[in-house]
Design an enzyme around this catalytic site. Sequence first.
Site, short mmCIF file in Angstrom:
data_model
loop_
_atom_site.label_atom_id
_atom_site.label_comp_id
_atom_site.label_asym_id
_atom_site.label_seq_id
_atom_site.Cartn_x
_atom_site.Cartn_y
_atom_site.Cartn_z
N HIS A 192 0.96 -14.84 -2.72
CA HIS A 192 0.34 -13.62 -2.20
C HIS A 192 1.55 -12.66 -1.57
CE1 HIS A 192 -3.24 -15.71 -2.69
NE2 HIS A 192 -3.98 -14.46 -2.69
N ARG A 299 -9.44 -8.55 -0.68
CA ARG A 299 -9.04 -9.75 0.01
C ARG A 299 -9.07 -9.52 1.38
NH1 ARG A 299 -4.98 -9.56 -4.57
NH2 ARG A 299 -5.00 -11.76 -5.80
N ARG A 335 -14.66 -9.52 -1.01
CA ARG A 335 -14.69 -11.16 -0.95
C ARG A 335 -14.60 -11.68 0.23
NH1 ARG A 335 -9.69 -14.06 -3.99
NH2 ARG A 335 -8.51 -13.45 -1.84
N GLU A 434 -12.56 -19.66 -10.47
CA GLU A 434 -11.30 -19.98 -10.30
C GLU A 434 -10.84 -20.89 -10.18
OE1 GLU A 434 -9.52 -17.88 -6.91
OE2 GLU A 434 -11.41 -18.14 -5.70
N ASN A 457 -5.34 -16.21 -11.10
CA ASN A 457 -4.07 -16.73 -10.10
C ASN A 457 -4.48 -18.33 -9.98
OD1 ASN A 457 -3.33 -14.13 -10.30
ND2 ASN A 457 -4.02 -13.81 -8.37
N ASP A 458 -5.77 -18.52 -9.62
CA ASP A 458 -5.93 -19.89 -9.13
C ASP A 458 -6.34 -20.57 -10.50
OD1 ASP A 458 -5.45 -20.30 -6.53
OD2 ASP A 458 -6.98 -18.95 -6.08
N CYS A 505 -10.04 -10.49 -11.98
CA CYS A 505 -9.09 -9.99 -11.09
C CYS A 505 -7.97 -10.68 -10.88
CB CYS A 505 -10.09 -9.72 -9.81
SG CYS A 505 -10.54 -11.33 -9.01
C1 PEP Z 1 -7.20 -15.49 -8.28
O1 PEP Z 1 -7.12 -16.42 -7.67
O2 PEP Z 1 -6.73 -15.23 -9.15
C2 PEP Z 1 -7.53 -14.39 -7.25
C3 PEP Z 1 -7.73 -13.09 -7.70
O3 PEP Z 1 -7.47 -14.55 -5.95
P1 PEP Z 1 -6.23 -14.98 -4.84
O4 PEP Z 1 -5.14 -14.32 -5.81
O5 PEP Z 1 -6.45 -14.14 -3.58
O6 PEP Z 1 -6.28 -16.22 -4.75
MG MG Z 2 -7.92 -17.20 -5.68
#
Ligand code: PEP
Ligand code: MG
Length: 586
Positions: A192, A299, A335, A434, A457-458, A505
């Site tokens: 992040h 977020r 979210r 995710e 991302n996750d 996203c």
């Molecule tokens: C993700 O996990 O792709 C996402 C957009 O959420 P974050 O990066 O806040 O975990």
């Molecule tokens: Mg995530």
Amino acid sequence: MRTIKGIPVSSGVVIGRVFVIDEGQPRRVVRREVDPADVPAELERFDLARRAAIEELNALHKEAADEMGEEAAKIFLFHIGALSDKAVLGPIRRMIEQERVAAEYACTISLRTLAERFANHPDSTFRTKVSDITDLGARLVGILTGREQQRLSHIEPNTVIVARDLTPSQTAGFDRSKVIAIATDFGGQTSHTAIVARALGLPAVVGLRELTLHARDGQAIVVDSERGQVMLDPDEATLAEAGRDAERAKRSRITLEEGVGLPALTTDGVAIELLGNIEFPTEIPAVLNGGGVGVGLYRTEFLYLTSDHEPTEEEQTREYIDCVKRLGGLPLTIRTLDLGADKYTQQRAETPERNPFLGLRSIRYSLRNTEMFRRQLRAILRASAHGPVRVMFPLVTNIAEFRRAKYFLHESMEDLDESKEAYDREISVGMMVEVPAAALMASSFAREVDFFSIGTNDLVQYTLAVDRINEQVAGLYTPVHPAVLKLIRDVSRVAARAKLPVSCCGESASDPAFAALLIGLGVRSLSVTASSLPRLRMAVRGLDSKRCERIAKRAMSFDSETETAAYVRDRIRKLVPEVFDGRSAE
Ligand code: PEP
Ligand code: MG
């Protein structure tokens, strides 16, 4: 000159001066060297901290004596005595003088050595004092590094922040008129901190491993996130090249920004919705300037992370309404809280967990803290009376979680009905996809959700079992892995069959090569950091959706992610050479 390789996470090339941030956790204090000329000042810094510690301890002693009696308060007298004892102070001062290191490092090492000596002492009186020595070290280091904030408020223009690690909120808090880049020992592409750096347009290289061992305050530094490296004490040739690169990057940015008003259509006329990811309402103008047609991911946890208390329902409502107003009728996807894992450092976590990414985070956390969850849901609902708002739950893994989350949403609606407050009764309720479990069960979820948002991302980290913020395994973090692509394809198919909107996203969506794959897999809505929107639009305008389909199909047919990556990179480089930045898709 010393060159250190890392992971580029936010583009740009800058020339600046180092400012080392050392958070001073007792076990993690970095060995920071000071200039020989600054040694007397460092000794003075130590002495000020020592005196401040004595003052603190005198106050604590008095308090303890009043409340628990003189006998119990004696412990503080030992600490105060130690801070005037030559046997304790001598080694610290000598280390600062002879090794020319920062006071916090000298305190940590000297007091650790003393504690070890006490621990092995044959006399048990010494052995019982080990934790007192450790406490003392922590207090001194805390005082010394507590001044970071104060030091930070006096930084010069052209500062490059160098740290072992930074929290997202620290990164967000830097004075942008002075801080021009960040460089850290730890971190990965989708941490992040990296996301916030991109959101702020702050060039950043992370995962530099040993940078803080070598960097000194005031040292000249080049941060080159095009090549994923930093250079300490750059030579003339490097400085000249960095200057040229910075100029080139600026020109390319201007060209991309000129295309912002053009429609996001592929060459065969397929419309791709481009949305922005935000952490703060103040990012919305950048989303709109970048040509975003709404916010695909807000977020909200950053509201909690940048505050020293849980934001009240009123504060949250104000913040969400602010977003709605700034968007002027464009949709806002809020979210719910995604706290946990990398968003709290383990030191700040309420209960440090062994495996925070597999722990009590996101929707799990909200469902465990239901009063807090309901306050947030009511705030979201109240904002929905002012413009188009959608709500989305993070890290949903099973249907029961989604149902419970929805149950709390309905309860919150009833609360508002009772207090006669307006909200959107038809509010869209979606979920992030995710974790592989959610992707594999997409058809079950499709019966209950209004939309899906794929969080790569996750999804990548959980599918490939690769920690997204661990620089040691950054090379294994591969969004184009066929396993990840197949999960995305399945979700996209399910969504198409159920006529549900699906967007992506995750950070990878901003990479032209990955965006091409997403389009090929049927995703028609991409939500990315504002600063990535112009480049993404340009990429979309150079792609043909049918060709993307063929590329995606082929990409999934390979056995290994290396073949897939090479193939995709090659194809996209040919299709849209002008936008391919060559960073991701590796
Ligand atoms: C993700 O996990 O792709 C996402 C957009 O959420 P974050 O990066 O806040 O975990
Ligand atoms: Mg995530």
